[in-house]
Design an enzyme around this catalytic site. Structure first.
Site, mmCIF file in Angstrom:
data_model
loop_
_atom_site.group_PDB
_atom_site.id
_atom_site.type_symbol
_atom_site.label_atom_id
_atom_site.label_comp_id
_atom_site.label_asym_id
_atom_site.label_seq_id
_atom_site.Cartn_x
_atom_site.Cartn_y
_atom_site.Cartn_z
ATOM 1 N N ARG A 32 -1.992 5.361 -7.196
ATOM 2 C CA ARG A 32 -1.343 4.118 -6.763
ATOM 3 C C ARG A 32 -2.427 3.107 -6.425
ATOM 4 N NH1 ARG A 32 1.924 3.170 -1.070
ATOM 5 N NH2 ARG A 32 -0.164 2.579 -0.396
ATOM 6 N N TYR A 45 -0.908 -4.684 2.965
ATOM 7 C CA TYR A 45 -0.351 -3.329 3.003
ATOM 8 C C TYR A 45 -1.122 -2.406 2.047
ATOM 9 C CZ TYR A 45 2.168 0.750 1.847
ATOM 10 O OH TYR A 45 2.433 2.073 1.612
ATOM 11 N N ASP A 56 2.935 -0.170 -5.092
ATOM 12 C CA ASP A 56 3.982 -0.319 -4.074
ATOM 13 C C ASP A 56 4.014 -1.779 -3.620
ATOM 14 O OD1 ASP A 56 5.750 -0.090 -1.971
ATOM 15 O OD2 ASP A 56 4.698 1.558 -0.982
ATOM 16 N N HIS A 100 6.138 -2.860 -1.509
ATOM 17 C CA HIS A 100 6.587 -2.766 -0.113
ATOM 18 C C HIS A 100 7.627 -3.840 0.214
ATOM 19 C CE1 HIS A 100 5.927 -0.959 3.921
ATOM 20 N NE2 HIS A 100 5.455 0.025 3.193
ATOM 21 N N GLU A 156 7.083 0.477 -7.150
ATOM 22 C CA GLU A 156 7.832 0.967 -5.989
ATOM 23 C C GLU A 156 8.282 -0.167 -5.081
ATOM 24 O OE1 GLU A 156 5.670 3.996 -3.923
ATOM 25 O OE2 GLU A 156 6.509 3.424 -1.989
ATOM 26 N N GLU A 208 12.282 5.188 0.086
ATOM 27 C CA GLU A 208 11.593 5.879 1.192
ATOM 28 C C GLU A 208 12.260 5.660 2.554
ATOM 29 O OE1 GLU A 208 7.658 4.107 0.638
ATOM 30 O OE2 GLU A 208 7.918 3.077 2.543
ATOM 31 N N ARG A 221 13.089 7.866 -4.103
ATOM 32 C CA ARG A 221 11.970 8.277 -3.257
ATOM 33 C C ARG A 221 12.393 8.742 -1.874
ATOM 34 N NH1 ARG A 221 8.267 5.703 -1.807
ATOM 35 N NH2 ARG A 221 6.780 7.347 -2.144
ATOM 36 N N GLU A 225 4.229 11.705 -3.872
ATOM 37 C CA GLU A 225 3.188 10.887 -3.244
ATOM 38 C C GLU A 225 2.318 11.778 -2.349
ATOM 39 O OE1 GLU A 225 4.687 7.891 -0.560
ATOM 40 O OE2 GLU A 225 2.905 6.646 -0.798
ATOM 41 N N TRP A 259 8.089 -6.254 6.132
ATOM 42 C CA TRP A 259 6.749 -5.670 6.145
ATOM 43 C C TRP A 259 6.675 -4.601 5.095
ATOM 44 C CZ3 TRP A 259 4.776 -0.689 7.061
ATOM 45 C CH2 TRP A 259 3.357 -0.636 6.941
#
Ligand code: EZ4
Ligand code: CO
Length: 405
Positions: free
Chosen positions: A147, A159, A212, A214, A238, A264, A285, A341, A405
């Site tokens: 990643r 991030y 990602d 995020h 992601e 997630e 995920r 992951e 975030w």
């Protein structure tokens, strides 16, 4: 057989973990992970005041009945705190069932679908070159999937980038109040394509690349990003956008063939139902700790399999080694497993508290053959690392607006 005692232990060997320990009258012990990053003590209160009194004296072998009792019986269904509490109990009960049967948990789920579990590692650098240098190091260590996250020029923090901190534990472990971070979509877009074009140039086409977002982008911005990254063939993109409104992924899907991953933060199968059923994502995920344990993950995996969606469980440092082990058992079984992951096996303190039986080689993890989950939890060691309040950061746009975030 009866549950004799259930304890909730919070420790901070580098960062906070909430561990459920169930003792059966035969002396068999099971452990589960119930950590919700930044909201740990809410789960502790939920378990101690509202769950444990209902379970002492019950048969620990009745995993399904206990799961349904805690889910339906509360009247208040779902939610991250409730589902993490259920997850902690559920994992500990599967651990006990494995020990009683003298079998590793993956055997109870149906046995092997594969020899080992493919992992993707994290490369997060201060700029594009630094990120790719880090990715190259991981490839040299044998990882087949990496990643990539790079600092965005003009933002103080980004991030996925550790920056001047030693590791994820120093980064996340001690934040008595939420730090504030900035986000700027325009600045991000000015570097993200170069990260992947440069990565393909330097790393070649043999390595799987992931990223990602995020949840920082709106659906139309995610569509633009997906299109932009198509030439670089990501394994998946992601958390491009938030999908509280699951239909919003239709917009992204219409525009791009970049595979999408999400889940997630999901705490039940309902959070991902439409995304899976409408084939709006390629990887789900969800994590055992946050989605209701092994019992719930098995249902999500089977449901996803009907729609060609593969599993890619969350593997951040805030999930304890017990969760990682639960994922390895699930992943070894899940016929439609994709990738796991992986951020390493923790620091020395973590390894002294959670002794995990796992073999990592060439970017692959081989699950434990020990009965149960294969993690020994050392309560005395845990006591040396008391809980420390610590928050996730909060994000704002440059004009001060609170953002994801
Ligand atoms: O930010 O687990 O893919 N991994 C992630 C994580 C999450 C944290 C939040 O607690 O997005 O790093
Ligand atoms: Co993520």
């Amino acid at each position: 057989m009866k549950i004799e005692d259930i304890k909730v232990i919070v420790c901070s060997p580098g960062r906070n973990f909430v561990t459920v320990k169930i003792v059966a009258d035969s002396g068999v012990i099971g452990v589960g992970d119930a950590t919700v990053n930044g909201r740990e003590m809410a789960v502790v209160a939920y378990l101690e005041e509202h769950v444990i009194p209902c379970l002492v004296g019950r048969d620990p072998q009745d995993i399904e009945d206990i799961w349904q009792y805690l889910y339906k019986g509360a009247y208040w269904r779902k939610g991250p705190i409730t589902m993490a509490a259920i997850a902690g109990i559920d994992m500990a009960l599967w651990d006990i069932k494995g020990k009683l049967a003298n079998l590793p948990v993956y055997q109870l789920l149906g046995g092997r679908s594969r020899a080992g579990v493919n992992l993707y590692a994290h490369a997060g650098g201060s700029d594009i070159d630094d990120t790719i240098d880090k990715a190259q190091t991981l490839v040299d260590q044998g990882f087949k999937a990496v990643r990539l996250q790079s600092a965005v020029a003009g933002l103080k923090t980004t991030y996925g980038v550790v920056g001047d901190k030693k590791d994820y534990y120093e980064l996340q472990g001690n934040r008595p109040l939420p730090p504030e971070e900035q986000w700027c979509t325009q600045k991000y877009f000015s570097m993200i394509e170069a990260l992947f074009s440069e990565a393909r140039r330097r790393l070649g086409s043999g390595v799987h690349l992931l990223h990602d977002v995020h949840s920082r982008l709106t659906p139309i911005e995610s569509a633009r990003l997906g299109k932009m990254l198509e030439p670089y063939h990501l394994l998946f993109l992601e958390d491009a956008s938030i999908a509280e409104n699951q239909q919003s992924y239709e917009l992204i899907r219409q525009h791009t063939t970049t595979p999408l991953a999400i889940g997630e933060t999901y705490n039940s199968i309902w959070d991902c139902k439409d995304l899976i059923q409408s084939q709006l994502v390629d990887y789900i995920r969800a994590a055992a700790t946050h989605a209701g344990g092994i019992t719930a993950m098995r249902r999500i995996a089977d449901f996803a399999g009907l729609y060609n969606v593969r599993t890619a469980p969350h593997g951040a440092p805030d999930l304890s080694p017990i969760c990682f082990s639960a994922h390895l058992h699930l992943n070894t079984w899940t016929p439609n497993f994709g990738i796991q992951e992986f951020v390493g096996l923790g620091n020395e303190q973590i390894r002294s508290v959670f002794q995990q039986d796992v073999m990592i080689k060439d970017g692959m993890a081989v699950v434990s053959e020990k009965p149960g989950l294969g993690v020994d939890f050392n309560e005395q060691a845990a006591q040396q690392y008391p809980y420390k309040r610590s928050y996730l950061p909060v994000s704002r746009l440059e004009d001060g607006t609170v953002w994801n975030w």
